[in-house]
Every structure is written in C-alpha cells, then in structure tokens.
Design an enzyme around this catalytic site. Sequence first.
Site, PDB file in Angstrom:
ATOM      1  N   GLU A   1      37.883 -23.464 -14.220  1.00 13.51           N
ATOM      2  CA  GLU A   1      38.490 -22.230 -13.729  1.00 13.51           C
ATOM      3  C   GLU A   1      39.925 -22.472 -13.249  1.00 13.51           C
ATOM      4  O   GLU A   1      40.224 -23.495 -12.635  1.00 13.51           O
ATOM      5  CB  GLU A   1      37.672 -21.650 -12.567  1.00 13.51           C
ATOM      6  CG  GLU A   1      36.312 -21.103 -12.983  1.00 13.51           C
ATOM      7  CD  GLU A   1      35.609 -20.391 -11.836  1.00 13.51           C
ATOM      8  OE1 GLU A   1      36.264 -20.127 -10.804  1.00 13.51           O
ATOM      9  OE2 GLU A   1      34.403 -20.120 -11.970  1.00 13.51           O
TER      10      GLU A   1
ATOM     11  N   GLU B   1      38.014 -12.882 -17.298  1.00 14.19           N
ATOM     12  CA  GLU B   1      37.010 -12.181 -16.488  1.00 14.19           C
ATOM     13  C   GLU B   1      37.624 -11.077 -15.646  1.00 14.19           C
ATOM     14  O   GLU B   1      38.604 -11.297 -14.924  1.00 14.19           O
ATOM     15  CB  GLU B   1      36.261 -13.161 -15.580  1.00 14.19           C
ATOM     16  CG  GLU B   1      35.182 -12.481 -14.739  1.00 14.19           C
ATOM     17  CD  GLU B   1      34.212 -13.424 -14.069  1.00 14.19           C
ATOM     18  OE1 GLU B   1      33.355 -12.930 -13.309  1.00 14.19           O
ATOM     19  OE2 GLU B   1      34.305 -14.647 -14.294  1.00 14.19           O
TER      20      GLU B   1
END
Length: 257
Positions: free
Chosen positions: A118, A185
């Site tokens: 991430e 996302e």
Amino acid sequence: MLPSDLVNYKKKSRKIIALTAWDSISGSIAEQANVDLVLVGDSLAMVCLGYQSTLPITLENIIYHTNAVSRGFKKKIEEQPLVVSDMPFMTYQCGEDKAVEYAGKIIQSTYAKAVKVEGAEPEIQKVISRLIRMGIPVMGHIGLTPQSYLNIGLRKQGESLASQEKIKKEASILEELGCFSIVLEHIPDLLAKEIQNSLTIPTIGIGAGNYCDGQVRVTADLLGLNDDQPPFCQPIIQGKKLFKDKLKEWVDSERLS
C-alpha cells in the site's frame, strides 16, 4: 498464471477479475468461479479474526492463510489463479532490508507469486523498487489505503483537485518503479478512467467504478457475510442471513426429532 499475464490481459482488453480468500474453502470456491487472481488480503483480520481493522495481521498470519488458500486449489498449476499476498502493516514500513526479508519469506514459504504494497510515499517507493530488483513482483495500491486509516480515515479519496493530482502522480510512479498492476480503491470513477488510460499496466478497482482494467472484491462483502458493508460493494446475496436461517431451521428440527 503469472503477474505478466495480467499485463497481457490489459493489452488484449480482457477484464481481470479478482476475489479475496482466507482458507482452503474460499480458495477452492474462488478457483472454481474462474477468477484470474486470488488476493490473500489483510482484510482477513476483520473477515476471519474479529479485529476492527487490518493492522493486527502479522507476517505469520499472512503466510498461514496464503498456504491454506493454495491448498484449496485443484486445477493444474498453469490453470490456477494468480495468488497475491498482502504485505502486512509494518512489514515494509520498517526499511528496505526488512521489507525484502519479509516479502522473501512470503514468496519462499507459500505459493504466492507476488505481494501487494500500500501507498507510494518516497520511503515506500524505495521499498517497492528494491523488492522488484530482488525479483519479487509487486502490486501497488493507492487511493484509500486501509493500513493508513489512523491518518486518513476510511473516506473516499481523490475528491479534491490536489488529491486527484497526487493519486495520478503516484500511479505513474508505481508503473515507472515496475509494479505489474495497481489497485485503485475508493476513488472517483473518472479519476480511475484517467489513470487507466495513462498506464500500460492494469488497474484493478475496488470502489473505483467500471473503467478499470479489472475488479477485486472482498468475498465476504460480496456474499453479504458482514454486518457492516462498504459503500462501494453491493452484496449479491444476503449470505449471513441465509446461512443463519438455514442453520436455525436445522437446529430447531434436530431438537424436535
């Protein structure tokens, strides 16, 4: 299935479909559903282990569950979905050397062929670059990054012009570093479309509209197994209620027999 196959799918405009899995049963079901990619995500902290966030997941948890997922596969190796494992919180934020060690353990100890990392901050960029140079394929993840929720919350990202420019720049950097794909996302659809059109590697969306090269969902969200549903995932069945009702019917019938 290899990471490079996903890049070829984008070239052929073939949609990429991914689901999360956490044990042999969910892995088997995902394989039989003919998904392209199975993500052993740190979301299993909430789905399986009862935590309130993804942060408590450890390296040992990810290795354990990745192996469980892979044991559920029954197809020939070349026909099995690509397995990608999440790098848990603080396994890559702790420096390049430790990140290589921990990612290496995942690849050596499981059937995962890539890891997901991430963020795209300068420190994370160095880690991603090092992992790829060491031969470990990396899937990027930008937009809403759940491991950073203590700082940014769980709100939609990319709604201001500055945020949009930041996410676009991060996507470009991740491609330059050598990521084979990027998860987008909870960002606006048109921002995802712009990023998708600007990259040669595939974008995998979750709450990012239909313009991405593929879609990934947390299987438990899709099946309606959780009490709290994310705003961007409409369940295809109310699985928790269905299973509860059927099990209650069985319990009641057994008590009367």
